[in-house]
Each structure stands twice: as structure tokens, then as C-alpha cells.
Design an enzyme around this catalytic site. Structure first.
Site, mmCIF file in Angstrom:
data_model
loop_
_atom_site.group_PDB
_atom_site.id
_atom_site.type_symbol
_atom_site.label_atom_id
_atom_site.label_comp_id
_atom_site.label_asym_id
_atom_site.label_seq_id
_atom_site.Cartn_x
_atom_site.Cartn_y
_atom_site.Cartn_z
ATOM 1 N N TYR B 433 18.700 -8.417 -76.422
ATOM 2 C CA TYR B 433 20.004 -8.104 -75.791
ATOM 3 C C TYR B 433 20.460 -6.667 -75.998
ATOM 4 O O TYR B 433 19.851 -5.933 -76.736
ATOM 5 C CB TYR B 433 21.068 -9.138 -76.110
ATOM 6 C CG TYR B 433 21.574 -9.378 -77.513
ATOM 7 C CD1 TYR B 433 21.302 -8.543 -78.583
ATOM 8 C CD2 TYR B 433 22.387 -10.493 -77.742
ATOM 9 C CE1 TYR B 433 21.820 -8.817 -79.840
ATOM 10 C CE2 TYR B 433 22.903 -10.763 -79.003
ATOM 11 C CZ TYR B 433 22.611 -9.924 -80.044
ATOM 12 O OH TYR B 433 23.119 -10.188 -81.277
ATOM 13 N N GLU B 434 21.467 -6.301 -75.250
ATOM 14 C CA GLU B 434 21.940 -4.897 -75.167
ATOM 15 C C GLU B 434 20.831 -3.959 -74.732
ATOM 16 O O GLU B 434 20.761 -2.817 -75.161
ATOM 17 C CB GLU B 434 22.526 -4.426 -76.509
ATOM 18 C CG GLU B 434 23.536 -5.331 -77.168
ATOM 19 C CD GLU B 434 24.714 -5.678 -76.283
ATOM 20 O OE1 GLU B 434 24.899 -5.047 -75.221
ATOM 21 O OE2 GLU B 434 25.465 -6.612 -76.626
ATOM 22 N N GLY B 435 19.989 -4.425 -73.806
ATOM 23 C CA GLY B 435 18.835 -3.636 -73.371
ATOM 24 C C GLY B 435 17.629 -4.007 -74.197
ATOM 25 O O GLY B 435 17.620 -3.783 -75.406
#
Lengths: 593, 593
Positions: B433-435
Site C-alpha cells: 500500500y501507499e504505492g
């Protein structure tokens, strides 16, 4: 399946063994027929139960009985009826007598489709082998035919709450009965397939200590302890004094019942000699270790196949060198080099490792069947050396590949719906059971390297050296051969370093054991890739109707040389750092945050 | 906590910044008081709920409301009442105005004790920051004080079913209302903390497209969409038209509610300029990325601490160089070099990475507070370069460390009872997550390296070169300095290779991006270890009442040099292989087994 056939027929060329027992019937046509049926069975029957098994798990009832997930019992019935368990088993006990190499190939498919399910027959197979080698003729006649047919299943009972790796510590007792049997009392944990509803009897192989046994691994004996005692006519008799005390909650393989087994004076029959139980169990263990490597392969393969499918389906972003599918709002994941890195890594590992596993299985056949003592011994040397590598390196990488395949899915890989996270959870156990990968590494450097004056590793070096020398004469293979020779050089240097430093301080060897296992894995896979590249060139030169398959082999071999082999040098440098920094801190100096 | 204090006071020496706003109150005594209270809070309140949260998960009811696991609501109340959310927030909106570096240190403790819980305030923190930077004064006054106090929580709504990384594809619409607000309609997925029972309001930050927006990332705007509209007097008004449609079943972080959020003409307020929403969201995202790195650290740390404890407790086997505890039947796991390898690897990573994260957080403070434009710009360069490394390399390694810590437990690591498998499952999301970490790697090589003519990486090289030159003058540090210089040389060579080959074919850069992120991680950690070794030598030379702590730093620095740094060379060789083999296969040539 194409890949299995390519390896069996074109790389290992198993037709050349047609003069050996069992191999005569393993013609390309027969292999094709068996693998086709096998693939159909696992895809149609086992794979649909994989997610169900994970979600439902096994249920223990108050009476100690265990229900497997919906559909498992029926699937097992189909497995049994189709005779899949008989494939590699000896004909005199009802088996088909086919080569191990074929049953090994089928085991991969089982693990890919439903690893938790595959463990039920997998352990049966191992238990049967131990009885076949070490049991009395009566024991073989009583248990093996029904275990081979799949009517009964088997287990291995080693671990106790306070000991796993260190079996010298076991407390389970075996008191002699008047009739020559023993009364087995103790608690075993982590018993896969320990209790279930799929077969009418479960044959437990149990390690226990007789009253006067030495207090070490030299005091362990092996016993057959059936769930139901077997009457002289082969029918089932009374229920034995053993039961499943509970089922473990665990990270994955929920479809397999991992049991705490309580033995309360259960009747057991000694297998082989008293106090020689560990050696007997190791027959089972070595087969199980190869099987676990195969599980690592199977999970990596199915996770990889899913990731390839998703990468072709999911559109996200644009190629770095310009949009590929201009009519769409985005390109597929295939255009992104970092996604491809993960896929190529998976492809290079699974195909190379499949070849290694099958080469290993071939050695298992040759140990029993090769015509000269020299060939049999050489096969034994190679297989005993490779067993910890197949188990340890193979499952380390299998888990990494499963994790990367999950990564290709992004957030969708983390949610349960897509099934990718299950593969990671299932794969995780392969690094732990049948001896943790650290135990494998120690087995490799502590036992296998030194045995018979290093004969096995020298034999391995010779195979690699000979093939590299051959490759360097061939323009198309020279570059790969040179790189493999270099990686093999790192392995030799690491081996030499152990020899020079291990005597003074064995911790120098222990500290590098895991790294060594990985270098050997890289070189062993490199050897497979050299063989596969050679076979692919031959077939392309001769003309084939499936050139892309062979071209992809050549590209993947190049990827392997470029991205796997550089690690051999780094691992060697780590090994040569020795054990000082690792062993220096006092325990209380560790956790300080 | 000793380690955090060592880094803040002795390695980073933050007292030298006492002239900067916020830092004046961050004296060693104050740091000690805050960290002591913080540790007490997370150990006493959050940690006991970690396993409960995993087992129970969150429950969505038919009306769309969500209940968090037993105890979460009460624990959050304590968190709020103690004012933990106010630590680093600006005083004008009710915060304490302490340096980021302190709140970052506390975030690690939160993640260690209960990552799923920590995400609720963690996302609130990110959302608040975006409003503080890009919101109107009215928006700041309306939302920030209650978000900082913790009365309300925040979320970020980016992902939709068909797009995550490629936000240009989003479909959520924002139609202008007559009063200047917007009607938001669309579906967002994977929304952490999306709906719950812990706070009276949830402030969603939502990416959406206005009617005439360009059909790309240049057409995205950012909106505040509160669960309950806020009246002019600050009280809660009517329920907004948004709801949680379902909760995802997922691999880990079960205690956090991962929601599908449906917006049905919900009232939203634009933050910042139209079509500039992505830039605004990136403020939040960059903070979140550092936070995710901190999660990787937190999980690695707690898993490591558990493994150390287990290694000291569990007795299995004997030391290779002779039994250590002769009165016992076996030695502790600490005697086994391969167990120590995993523990030392964890120690070298967590301590080095803690220092890197705190150094990064210090840059975040300096960006806002340093006295000269040059210092502020330099801090910005370093932090923007390090952010993908902290997120990507840090979580790759964090997961590996958690996996190894689980491995130390053998079979007991795989069963749920001991809690180790939860750490692995929780840690896994940090890589996604978050890229995803692949996105981080592309951000690093595709944007951060090239920005401002490579100013950031040159600034980083200069820091490393200067410190290595300094170290070589010091007998005690010369060897480490030399090794670090060599690893930095590999990084420079890889950077040069990208410059020379990236223009011709950007896939050459993409194919090496992930490897590059890892080399940079190794060099950045090496720099921290050099600084820590220097500080440890100084303190030992000066005399200290805790010499073992500092001696363990020196041993661990040596381990880092011996076992982490060799990978830099291997990674460089992989990078220099380029992208040809990776990009060559047609998609249909992948899965063939």
C-alpha cells in the site's frame, strides 16, 4: 505439462533408461497419457477445493473425530479409485511400479492444485516407503497394500511440545507387552493428517523410547501405531488407545488437519531394530524432504501462472517507451519492466527447479535400478547432496516467488478473494517442516559435504565442470558455460574456505551454511538451465512446430545467468566473513530497542 | 527505547538544533519523558489488543456501520485523552508543536504494539497534513483541531476497483453544487479506517474528477468529504451521502477496517486548486510513505524482540563447538550460528533502519525550520530521495526480518498461538500500500534521480564521501569507511549506467529500478552504521556505565559490513545486465508449464 514433458523427454532423455525396470513402460506416449490424466484430475477435482479448504479448515468434534473441509472426502475417494497413489509403488504390493520420476512430476501438480489436500497422500507415501525398507515381511503385507491403494493413510509422529529438531529429547515411551508389541504413551504435536474422515484407518509411524534406551538420538525406536488394530485376516479390529487432542490454528494449509496426538498406552509394533528408529524415520524424512521441495515448486508455479494471467488482464499505466495499446486507456501490466522482473524471476526459478527436482527423482530411481554399483553409488551421492538443497533452497525461493506473484496483484493480492495470499501462507510452512531450512543447511555443510571424504560434492563439481567444458566448445552455449563455470568457481572457493576454517572453529561453517545452500542452489539450477538451453537449441536447429516455447527457454536461461548468478559471488564473500561477528554477542546484548 | 535515545541524542545529536522552533523543548530529559510514557502506553494499552484485533477483525452491520474489535474503542479513547495525536501537530491548531522526529519515533512504537490500531491515527495524521498545506483557512479551522485532538479521524480515498497505481483512470465524479460545494459520486476500495466506531466523525479525503477535467492525472481534484457535515458552529450536522459497502477479507491487519466506500452524491469541498488534486494528495502520500517505512520497522522490531526471547528460552541441540549448558539436556537456540544469522540480520537492519528513518524525519523538520534556504533545500533533496527507499527497501527488509523471526520459532512460528505468523501477515501489506514497492523503485529512478539535474543523489553521494573520508582518518573506523566507500562506488557505477543507457531505452532503467532501490538502501544504512559506530566509539572512549550496549553496536556494524554490503556489487551487476532479457518475451510465452 509441456514443460514436464520437455524435461523428461528432451532434457533428461529418460528413454535411454528403457532397459531399467519400470522405465520400459515410461515411453513418451505413456508419460503424455499419465500427465494428461493427472492434470485433468487435479484441475477438475482438487483445485476447486483449494479455497474452500482454506476457508473452512478442519473441525475436531468432542469425541476426537475430525471432519475435513467440504468435498475433501469425495475428492479423496476419486483419488483412490483412480489409483493415483499406486503410480510409483512396487507391483508386489499393488503398485504400478512406474519410475519415481513420474510420481514426482505428478506430485507437483497435486501441490499446485491443493497443497493441503496433497499432504494426506503425500505422507502416506512416505510412511509406506519406511515400512517397505525397514519393516518385516509381515508388516509389509499387513499395511503396505492398503496404504498404497489409499484405503488407509499414513503419518509421521516425531515432534513433541518441547522438541522438534532435537529428537534426542523425546519423552514418548514404548513399554514392551507380553505379545511382543509395545504400549506407546506420550504426546506428539504438529501431526499433519493426524486424524480425518477420508480413510478407514490411519497408520501412525511414531518415534518413542524403550525403557532402557540411551538418553539421546541413539535411543529412539520406530513403531507402527494404527488407529484401528488390524486383525489377522486384514480386517479392522478394535480402536487403538490414541486420539486427536486438538487441531492447531495456523497460518495456512488449513485444509490439512494438524493434530496434537495423544497416545495412551496405544499398541505399537516396532519397525526395524530397537534404538535404530531415527535411521528408519530418515528414509521417510528424505522422501518427505523431496516432496516438500516439490510443494515449494508447486505453489510457486500456480502463483506464477495466476500472476501471468493477471498481468495480461489488468491495465495500469503506460509503457516507458510509449503506449502499446493506443485504443485502450492503459497498457497491460506486462509492459512494466519491474512487473516482468518478478515474472521472469518466477519463470527462471520454477522451470529450472522443476528440472532439478526431476533430475533428483531420476537419481532416486537409479539408486535402486542402475546396472552398476558405481552408477548406483554416484546417484546416491548426488541425491543425498541435493536433498537439502531441493528442500531448503527450493522452498526459500518458492516462498519468494509466491510473495512476488502476490505483489503483481497490488492491493488485490492482499485481499482473500483472489486467492494469492493463500499461496503465500501455504508456501510458508515448506520452509519450516520436515526440518527447517536452517537444519537443511546444517545437514548440507555438516554432513553431506564431509561424508566419504567429500565424494558427493566432488562428483557434483565434476558434472558441472564437464558440462561447462562441453558448452564452451559450442558457440551458442559458450557464454552461459563461462558464467556457470564462474558461479561454480565461487562454490568451490566457498567449499575450500570451509575446509580450511571449519576444523579450527565449526561455527565458521555454521555461520555460512545457509549462504552455501543458496550458492549450491544457484549452481544446480544453472546446470539445469545449461541442459535446457542445449536441448532447446537442438530442437530449434532440427525444426519444431513450437519454436516459441524453445526460444523462451533461451531468453530465460539468459535471464538466469544475468540475475541469479551474480549472487553466488556475494554469498561467497559473506561465507568468507566467517562466524566471529555472528557468535560474539552475549544473548543479553541482542534486544535493546 | 535506549536505541531511540542513542540515535536522537548521540548519533543525530538533535540538541544542536535547539535554536529551531519546536526543538527548544526537545531536550534529552523531555525526549526521555515522552518516550517513556509512550512506551508505557503502547505496551499497556495497545499491545494487549493486537492478537484480539487479528482474531476478531472488524464487523460491518446491515446499516453500514462498523464495529472495531473488542477494546479498540476504549483504547482509542485513552489515546485521544492522553493527547498522543497532538505531539507533532502545530500549536495554532491545538498541537504540541514538537519536532516530527519525535512523533516519528513514537509511530514506530505504535506500529510495533498494534499496527492495525496505529493505522487509524496514522491516516488521520496524513489527512490533517494535506489540509494544513493545501486547505483554505476556513477548512483548516473547521477540520484540523478536531483531527489533531483525535475527536475525528481521517482517510485517503484514491483506489477504485479498476485502478490503483494509475490514478488517471479514476471515475469518481464531482459535480458542482450551487453553494460552491460538490456532489461526489463513485466507489472507492481498500479504504483503511474507512468506517468505524471509534470517533464521532470521519473526514474522507477523496480524489475525483470535475465535469470538464482532462482525462488524465492532470484532471484530478481533491475533496474533503466528511461522514457528518459540520455546522458553522463546529457541531455535527446531517449524515453525508456516503457509506461503507463492505469490509474486505484480507491476509492481515484485521483490526483495521478496510472498506469499500460508496459515495452517492455526497457533499464535498475542494481542497486547493481544481485539477491539482494529485499534488495535494502527494503531501499526504509522502507522509504516509514514511509512516509505512516506520511500520516495516515496527513489525520487524517486535518480531525480532520475540525471536530473541524465544532463542534464549528454547533449548534444542548442542553448540557446534561443545555443549554450553552441561546441566541442561540441550543448549539454547542462541548457540546455533544459523539462528544467530537471522537474529543478527534483524538487529543490523532494525537498528540501522531506525537511524535512517529518524534521519529522514529530521530532514522533514529541517525542510520547514532550517535557517537558510540552502539547508532547507538540501533537506528537501535528501528526504525526497530517501522517501521511496525508506518505504520500499525498508518494507522489503521488514517483511524478510519478520519472516526470519518467525523461522526462529520453527513449527511454533507457524501456529497462531505464538503470534509470530500475524507479524508476517501484517508486514506483508507494507510492501503493497501507499504505492507498491515497484512503484517506489520507479519513483526513485524515474523521478528522484533525474530531478534538478541529479542534485539530490549528488548531495547524498557527497554526504557519504565526506563521512567515509573522515572515517578513513580514524583507525577504528577506517575499515568500515573503506567498505562503505566501496558500496557507494557500486551505487555510483549503477547511477552512471542508468545515465548512459536510460536515454536510449528507458526499460534499461526500469529493469534495474528495484535493484537500485536496494543498493541505495544498503548504502544509506551503511552511512547510519558508520555514524552509530563513531558515536559508540566516542562514548566508550569517554567511559560509560553501559559499555555492552555500545560494544554491541560495533559488533553489529561489523556484521552489517560483512553481510549486507556484498549485495551491493551483485545488485550492480544485475542492473548492468539491462532490460533486454526482461522485455523480450511476448506475453503468451510466459506461462507454459
Amino acid at each position: 505439462m509441456n514443460d514436464t514433458k520437455f524435461i523428461l523427454n528432451d532434457v533428461l532423455n529418460i528413454e535411454r533408461y528403457a532397459n531399467l525396470p519400470g522405465f520400459e513402460s515410461a515411453s513418451p506416449d505413456m508419460i503424455d497419457a499419465i500427465l494428461t490424466e493427472g492434470a485433468k484430475f487435479v484441475e477438475g477435482v482438487l483445485f476447486p477445493l483449494n479455497q474452500v479448504g482454506d476457508e473452512e479448515g478442519c473441525t475436531r468434534h468432542d469425541d476426537g473425530s475430525v471432519t475435513t473441509p467440504t468435498g475433501f472426502k469425495e475428492a479423496y475417494e476419486q483419488y483412490r479409485e483412480a489409483g493415483w497413489g499406486t503410480l510409483g509403488a512396487p507391483e508386489e504390493y499393488g503398485g504400478q511400479g512406474m519410475p519415481h520420476i513420474l510420481s514426482m512430476a505428478f506430485e507437483e501438480y497435486m501441490a499446485s492444485s491443493n497443497m493441503a489436500f496433497a499432504m494426506y497422500p503425500g505422507l502416506t507415501h512416505g510412511a509406506t516407503s519406511a515400512i517397505l525398507v525397514k519393516g518385516s515381511e509381515e508388516q509389509k503385507q499387513t499395511y503396505c497394500p492398503k496404504m498404497i491403494s489409499g484405503e488407509w493413510t499414513g503419518t509421521m509422529n516425531l515432534t513433541e511440545p518441547h522438541c522438534g529438531t532435537d529428537l534426542g529429547l523425546i519423552r514418548t515411551k514404548a513399554e514392551p507387552n507380553a505379545d511382543g508389541s509395545f504400549a506407546i504413551t506420550g504426546t506428539k504435536i504438529f501431526i499433519s493428517s493426524g486424524e480425518h474422515d477420508m480413510a478407514e484407518n490411519v497408520i501412525h509411524l511414531v518415534l518413542a523410547k524403550t525403557p532402557d534406551a540411551p538418553d539421546s538420538v541413539k535411543g529412539i525406536s520406530l513403531f507402527i501405531v494404527p488407529k484401528f488394530l488390524v486383525n489377522e485376516d486384514g480386517s479392522l479390529g478394535e480402536r487403538n488407545q490414541l486420539s486427536c487432542g486438538s487441531i492447531e490454528q495456523k497460518m495456512g494449509i488449513h485444509g490439512n488437519s494438524t493434530c496434537v496426538m495423544n497416545f495412551d498406552g496405544a499398541t505399537g509394533y516396532m519397525v526395524g531394530e530397537e534404538n535404530k528408529g531415527l535411521a528408519a524415520m530418515f528414509i521417510m524424512m528424505n522422501i518427505a524432504r523431496l516432496g516438500v521441495g516439490q510443494q515449494g515448486l508447486g505453489i510457486a508455479e500456480v502463483a506464477y501462472q495466476n500472476a501471468v494471467h493477471y498481468a495480461g488482464d489488468r491495465r495500469q499505466g503506460r509503457a516507458l517507451d510509449g503506449a502499446k495499446d493506443k485504443d485502450e486507456k492503459a497498457d497491460t501490466l506486462f509492459v512494466h519492466p519491474d512487473v516482468r522482473r518478478m515474472l521472469m524471476d518466477a519463470k527462471a526459478f520454477t522451470e529450472g527447479f522443476r528440472s532439478l527436482c526431476l533430475w533428483g527423482a531420476l537419481q532416486a530411481d537409479l539408486i535402486q535400478k542402475a546396472q552398476t554399483e558405481e552408477e548406483r553409488q554416484n546417484a546416491d551421492d548426488i541425491l543425498s547432496l541435493l536433498t537439502p538443497v531441493i528442500k531448503g533452497y527450493g522452498t526459500d525461493k518458492g516462498y519468494e516467488v509466491a510473495t512476488n506473484a502476490q505483489q503483481v496483484y497490488g492491493g488485490h493480492g492482499y485481499v482473500s478473494e483472489w486467492g494469492m495470499e493463500q499461496y503465500v501462507r501455504d508456501a510458508r510452512i515448506t520452509m519450516i517442516y520436515e526440518g527447517t531450512n536452517g537444519v537443511q543447511a546444517m545437514d548440507l555443510v555438516g554432513r553431506k559435504l564431509a561424508q566419504n571424504g567429500g565424494r558427493a560434492i566432488q562428483a557434483f563439481f565434476k558434472v558441472v565442470d564437464d558440462e561447462c567444458a562441453e558448452a564452451r566448445k559450442n558457440d551458442k552455449l559458450a557464454d552461459f558455460g563461462e558464467r556457470l563455470e564462474k558461479a561454480n568457481g565461487e562454490l568451490k572457493a566457498a567449499t575450500m574456505w570451509f575446509m580450511q576454517n571449519g576444523m579450527a572453529n565449526p561455527n565458521h561453517v555454521g555461520a555460512g551454511a545457509h549462504h552455501y545452500m543458496h550458492i549450491l542452489g544457484i549452481v544446480a539450477l544453472g546446470l539445469q538451465w545449461l541442459n535446457m538451453a542445449e536441448a532447446a537449441h537442438k530442437l530449434l536447429d532440427a525444426g519444431t512446430d513450437n519454436p516459441k516455447f524453445y526460444e523462451s527457454k533461451l531468453v530465460t536461461a539468459r535471464y538466469f545467468a544475468e540475475r541469479f548468478m551474480p549472487d553466488a559471488g556475494a554469498l561467497r564473500r559473506k561465507i568468507e566473513a566467517g562466524g566471529d561477528a555472528i557468535m560474539e554477542l552475549e544473548p543479553e546484548m541482542f534486544a535493546v530497542a
